[in-house]
Write an enzyme that holds these catalytic residues in place. Structure first.
Site, mmCIF file in Angstrom:
data_model
loop_
_atom_site.group_PDB
_atom_site.id
_atom_site.type_symbol
_atom_site.label_atom_id
_atom_site.label_comp_id
_atom_site.label_asym_id
_atom_site.label_seq_id
_atom_site.Cartn_x
_atom_site.Cartn_y
_atom_site.Cartn_z
ATOM 1 C CG ASP A 2 15.375 39.196 -1.631
ATOM 2 O OD1 ASP A 2 16.109 38.312 -1.149
ATOM 3 O OD2 ASP A 2 15.779 40.083 -2.399
ATOM 4 C CG ASN A 4 14.215 34.276 3.934
ATOM 5 O OD1 ASN A 4 13.410 35.113 4.332
ATOM 6 N ND2 ASN A 4 13.869 33.214 3.230
ATOM 7 N N GLY A 5 18.422 35.875 4.214
ATOM 8 C CA GLY A 5 19.846 35.788 4.528
ATOM 9 C C GLY A 5 20.299 36.967 5.372
ATOM 10 C CG HIS A 19 16.773 30.298 3.677
ATOM 11 N ND1 HIS A 19 16.391 31.385 2.931
ATOM 12 C CD2 HIS A 19 18.055 30.029 3.307
ATOM 13 C CE1 HIS A 19 17.390 31.750 2.150
ATOM 14 N NE2 HIS A 19 18.417 30.955 2.357
ATOM 15 C CB SER A 47 14.943 32.121 -8.781
ATOM 16 O OG SER A 47 16.345 32.223 -8.659
ATOM 17 C CG ASN A 50 17.440 31.317 -5.654
ATOM 18 O OD1 ASN A 50 16.233 31.357 -5.412
ATOM 19 N ND2 ASN A 50 18.188 32.417 -5.645
ATOM 20 C CD1 TRP A 51 18.847 25.936 -10.132
ATOM 21 C CD2 TRP A 51 19.282 24.395 -8.577
ATOM 22 N NE1 TRP A 51 17.734 25.124 -10.019
ATOM 23 C CE2 TRP A 51 17.984 24.176 -9.078
ATOM 24 C CE3 TRP A 51 19.778 23.541 -7.572
ATOM 25 C CZ2 TRP A 51 17.167 23.138 -8.620
ATOM 26 C CZ3 TRP A 51 18.966 22.497 -7.124
ATOM 27 C CH2 TRP A 51 17.673 22.322 -7.650
ATOM 28 N NE ARG A 170 13.466 41.512 -4.774
ATOM 29 C CZ ARG A 170 14.306 40.923 -5.597
ATOM 30 N NH1 ARG A 170 14.069 40.902 -6.877
ATOM 31 N NH2 ARG A 170 15.385 40.336 -5.130
HETATM 32 C C1 IPE Z 1 15.241 34.389 0.440
HETATM 33 O O1 IPE Z 1 16.063 35.454 0.738
HETATM 34 C C2 IPE Z 1 15.189 34.013 -1.012
HETATM 35 C C3 IPE Z 1 15.368 32.550 -1.261
HETATM 36 C C4 IPE Z 1 16.116 32.100 -2.255
HETATM 37 C C5 IPE Z 1 14.695 31.551 -0.425
HETATM 38 P P1 IPE Z 1 17.613 35.538 0.398
HETATM 39 O O2 IPE Z 1 18.285 34.264 0.718
HETATM 40 O O3 IPE Z 1 17.796 36.019 -1.009
HETATM 41 O O4 IPE Z 1 18.072 36.653 1.431
HETATM 42 P P2 IPE Z 1 19.159 37.791 1.222
HETATM 43 O O5 IPE Z 1 18.814 38.507 -0.056
HETATM 44 O O6 IPE Z 1 20.488 37.135 1.157
HETATM 45 O O7 IPE Z 1 18.996 38.648 2.424
HETATM 46 MG MG MG Z 2 18.056 37.848 -1.881
#
Ligand code: IPE
Ligand code: MG
Length: 224
Positions: A2, A4-5, A19, A47, A50-51, A170
């Site tokens: 978690d 990446n964003g 990502h 997950s 995530n869709w 996590r």
């Molecule tokens: C990666 O982190 C999780 C994936 C679905 C690949 P996020 O995309 O959830 O990153 P944040 O939580 O927005 O920082």
């Molecule tokens: Mg996240």
């Protein structure tokens, strides 16, 4: 994996940039495992929830998974990594599923590290799918309801050949499970760390393993 964003946003870049940076961290972490005595590593890539992200992000992630598999296959095979995927494949693009099947097959005789990639995975979805197959076996007469106990359901889970996790890490400061290995983590130790996944390193994994080694795991019993 978690964060990446947020890692990308902090750099003024699009989420997919994060990502891609995150995907590059996986290699280091997998390579650190033999030295740390880690035989099984499971990473949560996508997950069942995530869709709900934008179509651009979902499509970007799916194309990243295809690229990751294509690019890393040779190195994974050569380093003795056995790759497995858990999660529901039915909703995934056929071309991606073919690559997943091929990677599982080409690494099937490896035994140095067992890398499991959770892709379109959700703990509740996994338990629901397992229960469905269990019920089908009961209906077909190959399983008696009287024989159903704690040992039965895990045989139907995607993870049926894997040991339960000892340590769940996590990243990114969130203190929640988010549907990861719900059944399997009943007695797992947890580490919630602030590091964003693209900043995670083999060095930090080593630190967490050392701290794990000092924990007193009692599994409900009293200390010896
Ligand atoms: C990666 O982190 C999780 C994936 C679905 C690949 P996020 O995309 O959830 O990153 P944040 O939580 O927005 O920082
Ligand atoms: Mg996240």
């Amino acid at each position: 994996m978690d964060g990446n964003g947020r890692w990308a946003q902090a750099r003024g870049r699009p989420r997919l940039f994060g990502h891609h940076a995150g995907a590059r961290r996986v290699r280091d972490v997998v390579e650190a495992c033999p030295d740390l005595g880690i035989k099984y590593l499971t990473i949560f890539a996508f997950s069942t929830e995530n869709w709900k992200r934008t179509q651009v992000e979902v499509a970007g992630l799916m194309s990243l998974f295809r690229r990751y598999i294509t690019r890393e296959a040779r190195a994974l095979k050569d380093r003795g990594v056995r790759v497995r995927f858990i999660g529901d494949r039915l909703r995934l693009d056929g071309k991606l599923v073919v690559l997943m099947d091929q990677l599982e097959e080409m690494t099937a005789s490896n035994d140095v590290v067992h890398l499991t990639i959770a892709l379109n995975y959700g703990g509740r979805d996994e338990v629901a799918r397992a229960t469905k197959r269990l019920a089908q076996d009961v209906a077909a007469g190959c399983l008696s309801p009287d024989d159903v106990d704690e040992e039965t359901l895990p045989r139907y889970l995607d993870t049926h050949v894997l040991p339960d996790p000892d340590l769940v890490i996590r990243t990114s400061g969130e203190a929640r499970i988010s549907n990861f290995l719900l059944w399997q983590s009943a007695y797992a130790e947890y580490e919630f760390i602030d590091t964003l996944w693209p900043d995670f390193s083999a060095q930090e994994l080593r630190r967490l393993c050392t701290s794990y080694g000092a924990r007193d795991r009692r599994f409900g019993a009293v200390p010896a």
